[in-house]
Enzyme design. Structure first.
Site, short mmCIF file in Angstrom:
data_model
loop_
_atom_site.label_atom_id
_atom_site.label_comp_id
_atom_site.label_asym_id
_atom_site.label_seq_id
_atom_site.Cartn_x
_atom_site.Cartn_y
_atom_site.Cartn_z
N LYS A 1 53.30 9.98 -14.04
CA LYS A 1 52.31 10.48 -13.01
C LYS A 1 53.16 11.44 -12.05
O LYS A 1 52.62 12.31 -11.33
CB LYS A 1 51.78 9.06 -12.24
CG LYS A 1 50.69 8.47 -13.07
CD LYS A 1 50.21 7.59 -12.01
CE LYS A 1 48.95 6.79 -12.74
NZ LYS A 1 48.26 5.47 -11.90
N LYS B 1 45.58 7.85 -25.65
CA LYS B 1 44.75 6.96 -25.26
C LYS B 1 43.65 7.63 -24.58
O LYS B 1 43.78 8.87 -24.02
CB LYS B 1 45.39 6.23 -23.98
CG LYS B 1 44.48 5.22 -23.25
CD LYS B 1 45.13 4.25 -22.31
CE LYS B 1 44.21 3.44 -21.46
NZ LYS B 1 44.90 2.84 -20.37
N LYS C 1 39.95 8.84 -18.90
CA LYS C 1 38.75 9.48 -18.20
C LYS C 1 39.01 10.65 -17.38
O LYS C 1 38.55 11.51 -17.11
CB LYS C 1 38.20 8.50 -16.92
CG LYS C 1 39.32 7.67 -16.22
CD LYS C 1 38.53 6.42 -15.61
CE LYS C 1 39.71 5.41 -14.71
NZ LYS C 1 39.07 4.41 -14.44
#
Ligand code: TRP
Length: 331
Positions: free
Chosen positions: A113, A195, A198
């Site tokens: 991140k 993965k 979203k």
């Protein structure tokens, strides 16, 4: 025998994907009769990345609607909003003082991140796992259903708990990660080695729970496979087909062997449309309930108020015990 306690949560960041549903929510529903379940909306965790305030508020409520629409029974589960229970933040502060910078530095999600949001590497992003530890430890959770990207956060939770217990005596229960069956990780339809996320910019890579049947059919049609044209489960050499098989298997409750058998000689075209139909059939009733609930904010409010109350009683009790042990004046 007393039921074991489960706690989990999803960040309130908008539209969930089929991956969230099959990897998380769907497993939660199977647990609601066997365990004492606490499911929260992790709204505080979302603050580590800048959010539009109105959107965050909206996403929080729609995530509650989605929990219910997916089949979580608010009478059997404690459904609550993380920020409504101040004990999470209070406990998180205490636990921060028992967590080392070196430990947090090793968190791969932090590194990912931080690389992605290089302009906003705030200390909340760094201590994110400590808040997660507080979420879990405040409820003495035995099991924590998470995707395997969260396993490291569960390990640090156990390390923090163990450290605290060894100084102050048995206080926290050691939580275990509960990684669901094949569904723990649903991958992207375009890049089946990552993965399904979203936040993926490629719309074709993800199925959103609010996608229309036409969108769903289109996305599965375009899903990446391979040139073998044989429906066989092998995550290494056939990641695309294996991912589609996993999706189908979870929805139809079939093993990978059974799926292989069912589609022997079928070819990818037929296989893909069968997967798409299974998903459409599963999501249609869910969407109907979801939109109905969104029209009924009073009902949603009653659900989380009830959950908040039960959650705060439990978390406050733990916080008081911790405060007492470390030497704060509590009464
Ligand atoms: N970090 C989790 C995720 O992004 C969400 C989360 C917050 C959570 N607190 C938790 C999951 C406690 C399980 C238990 O997926």
């Amino acid at each position: 025998m007393e039921k074991k306690t489960i706690l989990s949560g999803i960040q309130a960041t908008g539209n969930l994907t089929l991956g969230n549903y099959l990897g998380a929510l769907n497993n939660w529903i199977e647990m609601q009769d066997k365990y004492d379940c606490y499911y929260m909306i992790a709204d505080l965790h979302t603050l580590t990345i800048r959010k539009d305030p109105e959107e965050l508020r909206k996403n929080t409520l729609s995530l509650i609607a989605l929990y219910i629409a997916a089949g979580l029974d608010p009478d059997k589960n404690t459904i609550f909003i993380q920020s409504h229970i101040p004990a999470h933040s209070c406990l998180s502060w205490v636990l921060n003082c028992y967590t080392y910078m070196g430990e947090l530095n090793r968190m791969t999600q932090f590194k990912d991140k931080a690389a992605k949001h290089a302009d906003n590497i705030n200390s909340g992003l760094f201590t994110y796992p400590v808040l997660m530890a507080a979420d879990i430890l405040a409820y003495n959770a035995d099991l924590v259903p998470v995707g395997d990207d969260q396993k490291q956060h569960l390990e640090i939770t156990r390390d923090i708990a163990e450290r605290f217990n060894s100084i102050y005596g048995e206080t926290f229960k050691m939580p275990e990660a509960y990684i669901g069956k094949v569904g723990a990780r649903i991958m992207g339809l375009q890049d089946p080695t990552a993965k399904m996320s979203k936040s993926s910019p490629n719309e074709l890579d993800k199925i959103l729970l609010t996608d229309t049947p036409e969108d769903i059919r289109k996305k599965f049609k375009k899903a990446v496979t391979d040139s073998e044209n044989v429906v066989r489960y092998d995550r290494e050499t056939k990641p695309g087909v294996s991912n589609l098989m996993a999706i189908y298997g979870i929805i139809k409750n079939k093993t990978m062997e059974e799926v292989e058998k069912e589609f022997e000689g079928a070819g990818y075209g037929n296989f893909k449309s069968a997967v798409a139909e299974a998903v459409v059939q599963r999501l249609e009733p869910l969407q109907k309930r979801y939109y109905e609930l969104l029209e009924n904010p009073e009902k949603l409010k009653a659900i989380y108020e009830k959950g908040d109350k039960k959650a705060s009683e439990k978390a406050n009790k733990m916080l008081k015990e911790v405060y007492t042990k470390i030497g704060l004046v509590v009464d």
